[in-house]
Motif scaffolding. Structure first.
Motif, mmCIF file in Angstrom:
data_model
loop_
_atom_site.group_PDB
_atom_site.id
_atom_site.type_symbol
_atom_site.label_atom_id
_atom_site.label_comp_id
_atom_site.label_asym_id
_atom_site.label_seq_id
_atom_site.Cartn_x
_atom_site.Cartn_y
_atom_site.Cartn_z
ATOM 1 N N SER A 84 0.860 -1.085 0.085
ATOM 2 C CA SER A 84 -0.019 0.132 -0.021
ATOM 3 C C SER A 84 0.686 1.297 0.037
ATOM 4 C CB SER A 84 -0.801 -0.039 1.279
ATOM 5 O OG SER A 84 -1.714 1.153 1.238
ATOM 6 N N ALA A 85 1.932 1.117 0.900
ATOM 7 C CA ALA A 85 2.886 2.338 0.914
ATOM 8 C C ALA A 85 3.705 2.471 -0.472
ATOM 9 C CB ALA A 85 3.620 2.264 2.216
ATOM 10 N N ALA A 86 4.109 1.471 -0.804
ATOM 11 C CA ALA A 86 4.986 1.299 -2.038
ATOM 12 C C ALA A 86 4.456 1.816 -3.194
ATOM 13 C CB ALA A 86 5.498 -0.149 -2.341
ATOM 14 N N LEU A 87 3.295 1.409 -3.419
ATOM 15 C CA LEU A 87 2.268 1.742 -4.605
ATOM 16 C C LEU A 87 1.469 3.062 -4.641
ATOM 17 C CD1 LEU A 87 1.219 -1.649 -5.792
ATOM 18 C CD2 LEU A 87 3.069 -0.487 -6.772
ATOM 19 N N ARG A 88 1.527 3.519 -3.154
ATOM 20 C CA ARG A 88 0.621 4.616 -2.780
ATOM 21 C C ARG A 88 -0.756 4.431 -3.291
ATOM 22 N NH1 ARG A 88 5.270 8.226 -3.890
ATOM 23 N NH2 ARG A 88 5.999 8.782 -1.745
ATOM 24 N N TRP A 89 -1.245 3.212 -3.059
ATOM 25 C CA TRP A 89 -2.515 2.462 -3.370
ATOM 26 C C TRP A 89 -3.158 2.580 -2.001
ATOM 27 C CZ3 TRP A 89 -2.760 -2.110 -7.334
ATOM 28 C CH2 TRP A 89 -2.395 -1.561 -8.658
ATOM 29 N N PRO A 90 -4.532 2.868 -1.945
ATOM 30 C CA PRO A 90 -5.309 2.833 -0.785
ATOM 31 C C PRO A 90 -5.762 1.300 -0.328
ATOM 32 C CG PRO A 90 -6.710 3.408 -2.343
ATOM 33 C CD PRO A 90 -5.217 3.444 -2.873
ATOM 34 N N LEU A 91 -5.672 1.197 0.949
ATOM 35 C CA LEU A 91 -5.896 -0.344 1.739
ATOM 36 C C LEU A 91 -7.432 -0.402 1.581
ATOM 37 C CD1 LEU A 91 -4.114 -2.363 2.978
ATOM 38 C CD2 LEU A 91 -4.922 -1.365 5.017
ATOM 39 N N VAL A 92 -7.924 -1.194 0.774
ATOM 40 C CA VAL A 92 -9.269 -1.389 0.576
ATOM 41 C C VAL A 92 -9.771 -2.553 1.375
ATOM 42 C CG1 VAL A 92 -9.432 -0.128 -1.486
ATOM 43 C CG2 VAL A 92 -9.109 -2.696 -1.553
ATOM 44 N N TRP A 93 -9.107 -3.101 2.039
ATOM 45 C CA TRP A 93 -9.624 -4.256 2.941
ATOM 46 C C TRP A 93 -8.581 -4.688 3.956
ATOM 47 C CZ3 TRP A 93 -13.876 -6.920 3.775
ATOM 48 C CH2 TRP A 93 -13.860 -8.203 4.578
ATOM 49 N N GLU A 94 -9.019 -4.768 5.203
ATOM 50 C CA GLU A 94 -8.187 -5.150 6.354
ATOM 51 C C GLU A 94 -8.960 -5.657 7.571
ATOM 52 O OE1 GLU A 94 -4.687 -3.292 9.398
ATOM 53 O OE2 GLU A 94 -5.735 -2.088 8.234
ATOM 54 N N GLN A 95 -8.820 -7.026 7.553
ATOM 55 C CA GLN A 95 -9.750 -7.602 8.266
ATOM 56 C C GLN A 95 -8.958 -8.840 8.714
ATOM 57 O OE1 GLN A 95 -14.104 -7.544 7.901
ATOM 58 N NE2 GLN A 95 -14.175 -9.804 8.261
ATOM 59 N N ASP A 96 -9.228 -9.455 9.980
ATOM 60 C CA ASP A 96 -8.382 -10.637 10.241
ATOM 61 C C ASP A 96 -7.237 -10.948 9.841
ATOM 62 O OD1 ASP A 96 -10.768 -11.264 11.715
ATOM 63 O OD2 ASP A 96 -11.798 -12.030 10.140
ATOM 64 N N ALA A 132 -5.863 -5.848 1.221
ATOM 65 C CA ALA A 132 -6.129 -5.794 -0.248
ATOM 66 C C ALA A 132 -5.757 -4.198 -0.327
ATOM 67 C CB ALA A 132 -7.406 -6.187 -0.550
ATOM 68 N N VAL A 133 -5.242 -4.164 -1.635
ATOM 69 C CA VAL A 133 -5.011 -2.632 -2.078
ATOM 70 C C VAL A 133 -5.546 -2.730 -3.727
ATOM 71 C CG1 VAL A 133 -2.680 -2.322 -0.733
ATOM 72 C CG2 VAL A 133 -2.634 -3.114 -2.885
ATOM 73 N N GLN A 134 -5.764 -1.406 -4.074
ATOM 74 C CA GLN A 134 -6.424 -0.904 -5.239
ATOM 75 C C GLN A 134 -6.051 0.155 -5.614
ATOM 76 O OE1 GLN A 134 -10.901 -0.525 -5.426
ATOM 77 N NE2 GLN A 134 -10.699 -2.128 -7.220
ATOM 78 N N SER A 135 -5.857 0.322 -7.055
ATOM 79 C CA SER A 135 -5.366 1.580 -7.429
ATOM 80 C C SER A 135 -6.570 2.715 -7.226
ATOM 81 C CB SER A 135 -5.125 1.539 -9.108
ATOM 82 O OG SER A 135 -5.155 2.773 -9.825
ATOM 83 N N PRO A 136 -5.990 3.857 -7.087
ATOM 84 C CA PRO A 136 -6.999 4.661 -7.105
ATOM 85 C C PRO A 136 -7.993 5.073 -8.267
ATOM 86 C CG PRO A 136 -4.901 5.782 -6.571
ATOM 87 C CD PRO A 136 -4.760 4.355 -6.973
ATOM 88 N N ASN A 137 -7.532 4.572 -9.390
ATOM 89 C CA ASN A 137 -8.584 4.522 -10.523
ATOM 90 C C ASN A 137 -9.546 3.137 -10.600
ATOM 91 O OD1 ASN A 137 -6.975 6.507 -11.811
ATOM 92 N ND2 ASN A 137 -5.513 5.116 -12.266
ATOM 93 N N GLY A 138 -9.319 2.299 -9.456
ATOM 94 C CA GLY A 138 -10.370 1.347 -9.252
ATOM 95 C C GLY A 138 -9.394 -0.018 -10.158
ATOM 96 N N GLY A 139 -10.413 -0.952 -10.498
ATOM 97 C CA GLY A 139 -9.818 -1.948 -11.226
ATOM 98 C C GLY A 139 -9.176 -3.156 -10.266
#
Length: 236
Positions: free
Chosen positions: A143-155, A159-166
């Protein structure tokens, strides 16, 4: 600006054959390069690359792809098309009620055709997810390396995802199987358009990556906090 994740790179005994399989399944074009073949991505769909390697596979892959479907009929059509192209069914202990169908591509790489109505992959496109073995720490690193938001964090799953989605990139959390030798898949990163490779390597090391080697073609091979190799490509 930061590095861009341009492709998941696969070792393959017949890279062109494998690229043609995935191109036909995903509806993409094959681009030839010196080491093999690639399926370029877009702003929302990750690219795939296949390079020649005859290293024997010694463990289950740490990365597999998730292909989405719009309906039950679409899922069955995707499975039928994959089988006709050279895929095979694979039993990893999945239960029928789970909905997804597990296959192996012509070189034995696992992938799943996901059932329709999967909320996690809704709107992610045909190549919905790069599913990885990995700890929470490695998800935070990417997440930090790509500067992609963390879209899932549980247990301990992330998961990360581009700010553009996809396409999402996800890690399943512990237990993570012990690593044996180098992975047969790795991430390929392009340095920033207006940056330089060395500065980007230094930033990744400061985030927790480890430097492994510099290749003859100028790529820099590093490992993430779980020991998974990835490359920062030379400027084009």
């Amino acid at each position: 600006m930061t590095c861009q994740l341009v492709a998941v790179c696969f070792d393959a005994s017949q890279p062109l054959r494998l690229a043609q399989f995935w191109a036909a399944l995903l509806g993409r074009a094959v681009v030839h390069d010196v080491d093999g073949a690639s399926l370029p991505g877009t702003d929302t769909q990750l690219g795939l690359r296949f390079v020649e390697s005859h290293t024997e596979r010694v463990e289950k892959n740490r990365v597999h792809l998730h292909v989405t479907s719009d309906s039950a009929a679409d899922q069955q059509q995707t499975v039928a098309r994959a089988l006709a192209l050279g895929a095979s069914h694979l039993d990893l202990g999945q239960r029928p009620e789970e909905g997804h169908i597990v296959l192996a591509d012509p070189e034995g790489n696992e992938f799943c055709v996901i059932e329709p109505g999967n909320n996690f992959l809704a709107g992610c496109g045909l190549l919905g997810e790069i599913a990885c073995e990995g700890t929470r720490d490695v998800g935070l690193f990417w997440s930090a390396a790509l500067r992609w938001p963390l879209v899932w964090e549980q247990d301990q799953e992330t998961a990360v995802q581009s700010p553009n989605g996809g396409t999402k990139v996800a890690w399943g959390g512990p237990p993570v199987p012990p690593k044996q030798g180098r992975n047969r898949q790795r991430f390929d990163l392009a340095p920033p358009v207006h940056g330089d490779q060395q500065s980007e390597v230094e930033r990744l090391v400061s985030l927790g990556a480890a430097l492994i080697e510099v290749g003859e073609d100028g790529h820099v091979l590093l490992a993430d906090p779980d020991g998974n190799e990835f490359r920062v490509l030379p400027p084009r």
